[in-house]
Design an enzyme around this catalytic site. Sequence first.
Site, PDB file in Angstrom:
ATOM      1  N   ASP A   1       0.672  -1.234  -0.020  1.00 37.89           N
ATOM      2  CA  ASP A   1      -0.027  -0.206   0.082  1.00 37.89           C
ATOM      3  C   ASP A   1       0.879   1.276  -0.097  1.00 37.89           C
ATOM      4  O   ASP A   1       1.761   1.491   0.809  1.00 37.89           O
ATOM      5  CB  ASP A   1      -0.993   0.034   1.138  1.00 37.89           C
ATOM      6  CG  ASP A   1      -2.176   0.884   1.249  1.00 37.89           C
ATOM      7  OD1 ASP A   1      -2.181   1.927   0.165  1.00 37.89           O
ATOM      8  OD2 ASP A   1      -3.032   0.893   2.163  1.00 37.89           O
ATOM      9  N   ASP A   2       0.949   1.851  -0.965  1.00 40.14           N
ATOM     10  CA  ASP A   2       1.568   3.253  -1.160  1.00 40.14           C
ATOM     11  C   ASP A   2       2.907   3.089  -1.330  1.00 40.14           C
ATOM     12  O   ASP A   2       4.127   3.982  -0.976  1.00 40.14           O
ATOM     13  CB  ASP A   2       1.289   4.152   0.197  1.00 40.14           C
ATOM     14  CG  ASP A   2      -0.202   4.636  -0.083  1.00 40.14           C
ATOM     15  OD1 ASP A   2      -0.889   4.255  -0.931  1.00 40.14           O
ATOM     16  OD2 ASP A   2      -0.480   5.405   1.238  1.00 40.14           O
TER      17      ASP A   2
ATOM     18  N   HIS B   1       1.423   2.396   4.029  1.00 41.10           N
ATOM     19  CA  HIS B   1       0.773   3.291   4.311  1.00 41.10           C
ATOM     20  C   HIS B   1       0.861   3.969   5.570  1.00 41.10           C
ATOM     21  O   HIS B   1       0.963   3.219   6.595  1.00 41.10           O
ATOM     22  CB  HIS B   1      -0.872   2.817   4.122  1.00 41.10           C
ATOM     23  CG  HIS B   1      -1.885   3.563   3.801  1.00 41.10           C
ATOM     24  ND1 HIS B   1      -2.208   4.541   5.123  1.00 41.10           N
ATOM     25  CD2 HIS B   1      -2.695   4.109   2.771  1.00 41.10           C
ATOM     26  CE1 HIS B   1      -3.252   5.278   4.662  1.00 41.10           C
ATOM     27  NE2 HIS B   1      -3.659   5.036   3.502  1.00 41.10           N
TER      28      HIS B   1
ATOM     29  N   SER C   1      -8.337   1.417   5.384  1.00 44.27           N
ATOM     30  CA  SER C   1      -6.921   2.007   5.606  1.00 44.27           C
ATOM     31  C   SER C   1      -6.533   2.206   7.185  1.00 44.27           C
ATOM     32  O   SER C   1      -7.497   2.343   7.950  1.00 44.27           O
ATOM     33  CB  SER C   1      -6.716   3.406   4.979  1.00 44.27           C
ATOM     34  OG  SER C   1      -6.587   3.266   3.706  1.00 44.27           O
TER      35      SER C   1
ATOM     36  N   CYS D   1      -6.245   4.043  -3.180  1.00 46.27           N
ATOM     37  CA  CYS D   1      -6.574   2.791  -2.672  1.00 46.27           C
ATOM     38  C   CYS D   1      -7.780   1.889  -3.505  1.00 46.27           C
ATOM     39  O   CYS D   1      -7.554   0.922  -3.956  1.00 46.27           O
ATOM     40  CB  CYS D   1      -6.416   2.473  -1.187  1.00 46.27           C
ATOM     41  SG  CYS D   1      -4.985   2.959  -0.349  1.00 46.27           S
TER      42      CYS D   1
ATOM     43  N   LYS E   1      -5.118  -5.830   3.913  1.00 45.73           N
ATOM     44  CA  LYS E   1      -6.071  -4.654   3.385  1.00 45.73           C
ATOM     45  C   LYS E   1      -7.090  -5.071   2.566  1.00 45.73           C
ATOM     46  O   LYS E   1      -6.483  -5.440   1.489  1.00 45.73           O
ATOM     47  CB  LYS E   1      -5.297  -3.444   3.218  1.00 45.73           C
ATOM     48  CG  LYS E   1      -5.911  -2.253   2.866  1.00 45.73           C
ATOM     49  CD  LYS E   1      -5.246  -1.080   2.961  1.00 45.73           C
ATOM     50  CE  LYS E   1      -6.379   0.187   2.341  1.00 45.73           C
ATOM     51  NZ  LYS E   1      -5.326   1.486   2.178  1.00 45.73           N
TER      52      LYS E   1
ATOM     53  N   LYS F   1       1.048   9.319  -5.129  1.00 43.01           N
ATOM     54  CA  LYS F   1      -0.124   9.012  -4.716  1.00 43.01           C
ATOM     55  C   LYS F   1      -1.073  10.191  -4.977  1.00 43.01           C
ATOM     56  O   LYS F   1      -0.858  11.211  -4.846  1.00 43.01           O
ATOM     57  CB  LYS F   1      -0.085   8.359  -3.252  1.00 43.01           C
ATOM     58  CG  LYS F   1      -1.416   8.334  -2.729  1.00 43.01           C
ATOM     59  CD  LYS F   1      -1.567   7.581  -1.331  1.00 43.01           C
ATOM     60  CE  LYS F   1      -2.822   7.414  -0.741  1.00 43.01           C
ATOM     61  NZ  LYS F   1      -2.781   6.734   0.554  1.00 43.01           N
TER      62      LYS F   1
ATOM     63  N   ARG G   1      -7.598  -0.992  -6.059  1.00 45.72           N
ATOM     64  CA  ARG G   1      -7.925  -2.610  -5.996  1.00 45.72           C
ATOM     65  C   ARG G   1      -9.135  -3.093  -6.617  1.00 45.72           C
ATOM     66  O   ARG G   1      -8.942  -4.373  -6.889  1.00 45.72           O
ATOM     67  CB  ARG G   1      -8.262  -2.710  -4.034  1.00 45.72           C
ATOM     68  CG  ARG G   1      -7.143  -2.510  -3.472  1.00 45.72           C
ATOM     69  CD  ARG G   1      -7.007  -1.884  -1.871  1.00 45.72           C
ATOM     70  NE  ARG G   1      -5.743  -1.122  -1.701  1.00 45.72           N
ATOM     71  CZ  ARG G   1      -4.927  -1.846  -0.931  1.00 45.72           C
ATOM     72  NH1 ARG G   1      -5.057  -3.156  -0.477  1.00 45.72           N
ATOM     73  NH2 ARG G   1      -3.696  -1.194  -0.749  1.00 45.72           N
TER      74      ARG G   1
ATOM     75  N   HIS H   1     -10.599  -3.066   1.862  1.00 44.39           N
ATOM     76  CA  HIS H   1     -10.899  -1.345   1.180  1.00 44.39           C
ATOM     77  C   HIS H   1     -11.684  -1.602   0.003  1.00 44.39           C
ATOM     78  O   HIS H   1     -11.848  -0.479  -1.023  1.00 44.39           O
ATOM     79  CB  HIS H   1      -9.659  -0.710   0.723  1.00 44.39           C
ATOM     80  CG  HIS H   1      -9.735   0.774   1.114  1.00 44.39           C
ATOM     81  ND1 HIS H   1      -8.946   1.817   1.248  1.00 44.39           N
ATOM     82  CD2 HIS H   1     -10.995   1.484   1.653  1.00 44.39           C
ATOM     83  CE1 HIS H   1      -9.279   2.828   1.798  1.00 44.39           C
ATOM     84  NE2 HIS H   1     -10.548   2.792   1.960  1.00 44.39           N
TER      85      HIS H   1
ATOM     86  N   ASP I   1      -0.172  -0.612  -4.655  1.00 42.65           N
ATOM     87  CA  ASP I   1      -1.390  -0.288  -5.298  1.00 42.65           C
ATOM     88  C   ASP I   1      -1.637   1.089  -5.874  1.00 42.65           C
ATOM     89  O   ASP I   1      -2.564   1.519  -6.343  1.00 42.65           O
ATOM     90  CB  ASP I   1      -2.906  -0.084  -3.900  1.00 42.65           C
ATOM     91  CG  ASP I   1      -2.518   0.872  -3.186  1.00 42.65           C
ATOM     92  OD1 ASP I   1      -1.303   1.145  -2.557  1.00 42.65           O
ATOM     93  OD2 ASP I   1      -3.464   1.184  -2.323  1.00 42.65           O
ATOM     94  N   ASN I   2      -0.435   1.792  -5.382  1.00 44.04           N
ATOM     95  CA  ASN I   2      -0.473   3.234  -5.988  1.00 44.04           C
ATOM     96  C   ASN I   2       0.913   3.653  -5.473  1.00 44.04           C
ATOM     97  O   ASN I   2       1.799   3.097  -4.981  1.00 44.04           O
ATOM     98  CB  ASN I   2      -1.667   4.330  -5.522  1.00 44.04           C
ATOM     99  CG  ASN I   2      -1.773   4.517  -3.971  1.00 44.04           C
ATOM    100  OD1 ASN I   2      -2.785   3.876  -3.681  1.00 44.04           O
ATOM    101  ND2 ASN I   2      -0.869   4.904  -3.132  1.00 44.04           N
TER     102      ASN I   2
HETATM  103 MG    MG Z   1      -2.582   3.185  -1.533  1.00 46.77          MG
END
Ligand code: MG
Length: 466
Positions: free
Chosen positions: A41-42, A237, A163, A81, A138, A310, A85, A140, A289-290
């Site tokens: 994540d991130d 994240h 998150s 996010c 995660k 992001k 996803r 989301h 994811d980003n």
């Molecule tokens: Mg993310």
Amino acid sequence: MSAIRALIAVLLGTLAACSSTEQSRTGATTRPPSFIVIFCDDLGYGDLGAFGHPTIRTPHLDRMATEGQRWTQFYVAASVCTPSRAGLLTGRLPIRSGLCSSRRRVLFPDSAGGIPDEETTLAEVLRDSGYATAAVGKWHLGHRDSFLPTRHGFDQYFGVPYSNDMDRTSESPRGRIGIVEPKSEYFNVPLIRDLTIVERPAQQETLTRRYTDEAIAFIEREADRPFFLYLAHSMPHVPLFRSDEFVGRSARGYYGDVIEEIDANVGRVLESVRRLGLEKDTIVVFTSDNGPWLSYGDHGGSAGLLRQGKGSTWEGGMRVPTVVWGPGRVAPGVVTELGSTLDLLPTFASLSGAALPAETKLDGHDLTPVLRGTGPSPRTGMFFYRGAEIWAVREGPFKAHFKTRSGYGGEKVQEHDPPLLYHLEHDPGESRNVAKDHPDVIARLQQVVEDHRATVEQVPSQLEIR
Ligand code: MG
């Protein structure tokens, strides 16, 4: 008596092996591959050793990249996010499922929406083909019961439904301090097993390790048949957490500690695959994811040579560090072809022999030729949505921006007419606008967007339902 039991166990084991794994005459297995997606994540494009970070040590991911494929032009479906996803798990741009919005960018604890039942997830595609499926980490895509993973194709779930910075408690210092000096108690985040909350607040220092424990237990339990494991780490994240063992380990500081713990746990997953003799039967994809959350300074990652991070439609928001590993099934090398998380659903369907969802407009392509090293990528471009709007488009080496804005912060939206144009193969950092030299390219890219828009049906946004 024990000898008879042992004999029965051997016979049962042989039967199980025959039913799940056919051996060809060469000894190579012909069973459909298992799939593991490790989704950070991130995590930014520049945050791994294999992608050029000078001080974050990621030996397990670096080895994975050497033995497998390092993808340098791999995109996610969105720069935040929830829509990202949704894109991975459906093979469809989030505009088609309603899992995006220009008003609320992701789902929040007060959201009442989530992934619609009409969507067919990658887990449903593979489970219908006989795969065991698990989601860990995660989610989301909606935290109400009807949206959780076990209602969307996963046999089991263990993780945090949104998150890790959401639902701040009254104990949390306001503002940044609660984020950059975090404690688990500051965030009323639930940890869920299947449909039941088993811990609240989730003890976040242990999440990377406990997610991995759960993942390895699943791999061990399902070793005799094909499986799909979606392991979506909550880290890196913000607020960042790492276990005691990793505190102060990295020259990059707190953020580096977190990445090095993820790396060590990727190593544990691969070690379990090898220990069980499954390395020729398993394909592992590692990605993010980003892009990095730049507004958190040292606590955010780095997009390396890419612009922004992001939340933005610049390359740093949506191009992610991606490694694909599968000894015997994935040809090693550096891949500069285009790929996307949108492509995982059709690619895994192709490799497993699973049927694609009927009458569904997919945005993904089958990357099998690239994985095998037998042909080019069928993906030739990418749409860059911000919320429900297309802000940029790539076709071949060229990317046109119709609107730009940094991911976070006070910058106003800038509209561009004519659009900004960058040649991403010459200029991956998007620093030299070449629009004046290529009016023909701009016209073509505008047509690509028009043609795409004609395929999009209006559906309600799930992110705006409270
Ligand atoms: Mg993310």
